[in-house]
Scaffold this motif. Structure first.
Motif, short mmCIF file in Angstrom:
data_model
loop_
_atom_site.label_atom_id
_atom_site.label_comp_id
_atom_site.label_asym_id
_atom_site.label_seq_id
_atom_site.Cartn_x
_atom_site.Cartn_y
_atom_site.Cartn_z
N GLU A 137 0.95 -1.10 -0.04
CA GLU A 137 0.07 0.02 0.07
C GLU A 137 0.87 1.17 -0.07
OE1 GLU A 137 -2.59 -0.08 3.42
OE2 GLU A 137 -3.89 -1.46 2.45
N LYS A 138 1.81 1.17 0.81
CA LYS A 138 2.73 2.45 0.82
C LYS A 138 4.17 1.94 0.57
CE LYS A 138 0.32 4.20 4.60
NZ LYS A 138 -0.21 3.87 6.19
N ALA A 139 5.05 2.83 -0.28
CA ALA A 139 6.24 2.57 -0.58
C ALA A 139 7.00 3.85 -0.51
CB ALA A 139 6.46 1.91 -1.98
N VAL A 143 13.16 10.30 -0.22
CA VAL A 143 13.01 11.07 -1.48
C VAL A 143 11.78 10.89 -1.93
CG1 VAL A 143 15.66 11.64 -1.63
CG2 VAL A 143 14.72 9.57 -2.65
N SER A 144 11.25 9.85 -1.72
CA SER A 144 10.09 9.25 -2.47
C SER A 144 8.98 8.76 -1.64
CB SER A 144 10.53 8.51 -3.55
OG SER A 144 9.19 7.89 -4.22
N PHE A 145 7.81 8.87 -1.79
CA PHE A 145 6.58 8.27 -0.93
C PHE A 145 5.40 8.05 -1.81
CE2 PHE A 145 3.11 8.27 1.80
CZ PHE A 145 3.63 7.14 2.68
N LYS A 170 -4.22 7.07 -0.60
CA LYS A 170 -4.11 8.43 -0.49
C LYS A 170 -2.97 9.05 -1.52
CE LYS A 170 -5.78 8.79 4.45
NZ LYS A 170 -5.06 9.16 5.65
N VAL A 171 -3.49 9.08 -2.82
CA VAL A 171 -2.55 9.50 -3.60
C VAL A 171 -2.08 10.83 -3.59
CG1 VAL A 171 -2.42 9.85 -6.22
CG2 VAL A 171 -3.79 7.91 -5.31
N GLU A 172 -2.77 11.67 -3.06
CA GLU A 172 -2.29 13.06 -3.00
C GLU A 172 -1.08 13.24 -1.77
OE1 GLU A 172 -5.29 12.34 0.35
OE2 GLU A 172 -5.20 11.93 -1.76
N GLU A 173 -0.82 12.09 -0.89
CA GLU A 173 0.24 12.21 0.11
C GLU A 173 1.72 11.57 -0.71
OE1 GLU A 173 -0.14 9.13 2.96
OE2 GLU A 173 -1.69 10.64 4.14
#
Length: 163
Positions: free
Chosen positions: A121-123, A134-136, A141-144
């Motif tokens: 779900e999260k990376a 540097v990346s999330f 919650k695409v806007e995050e």
């Protein structure tokens, strides 16, 4: 991570700044040079930012609002506000790494440690060279989500205006 880790990163490189980009052309500039540290977000010609000055073990922080690249408002804020905002974003999600094994990803200018959480779900990715997130991404919650736009080191670092 803590404020000392970021301050060491800035000092070890004679200045350090990284830029992460969100959707809708929103960029965050997070950096420091000398005894000045900043946390800035820019959208078009407008920006809002915090600058913290660290002298003799004491923080002095100011908050700025700029429209069309001109400062229209500045206020003194609680000491350490800037460095706390920096640490929160610069080391985002790193407190959840625990014993997770990353996948190493080599890109043109750095090697990144890629982590996943919650069945993918999260990376997020952490710079192996600088240790900052540097990346999330979060599929719920695409806007995050954000990604690295650039790094600036030493004389390339340009702090925001204070007047």
């Amino acid at each position: 991570m803590d404020k000392n880790a970021f301050m060491k990163l800035v000092n070890d490189n004679d200045g350090f700044e990284f830029v992460i980009g969100y959707r809708d052309d929103l960029d965050y500039y997070i950096g420091g040079v000398g005894n000045k540290y900043w946390f800035q977000w820019i959208k078009g010609k407008d920006s809002e930012y915090y600058i913290g000055t660290y002298e003799n073990g004491v923080w002095t922080d100011k908050h700025y609002i700029a429209k069309n690249k001109k400062i229209i408002e500045s206020n003194t804020v609680e000491p350490e506000t800037t460095i706390n905002k920096i640490v929160e974003r610069a080391y985002y999600y790193q407190d959840r790494i625990g014993n997770k094994k990353p996948t190493e990803i080599d890109k043109e200018y750095d090697t990144f440690l890629h982590y996943v959480f919650g069945f993918g779900e999260k990376a997020w990715e952490v710079s192996k060279k600088y240790g900052v997130t540097v990346s999330f991404s979060n599929i719920n919650k695409v806007e995050e989500g954000y990604h690295l736009r650039d790094y600036y080191i030493g004389s390339e670092v340009d702090k925001p205006k204070e007047n």
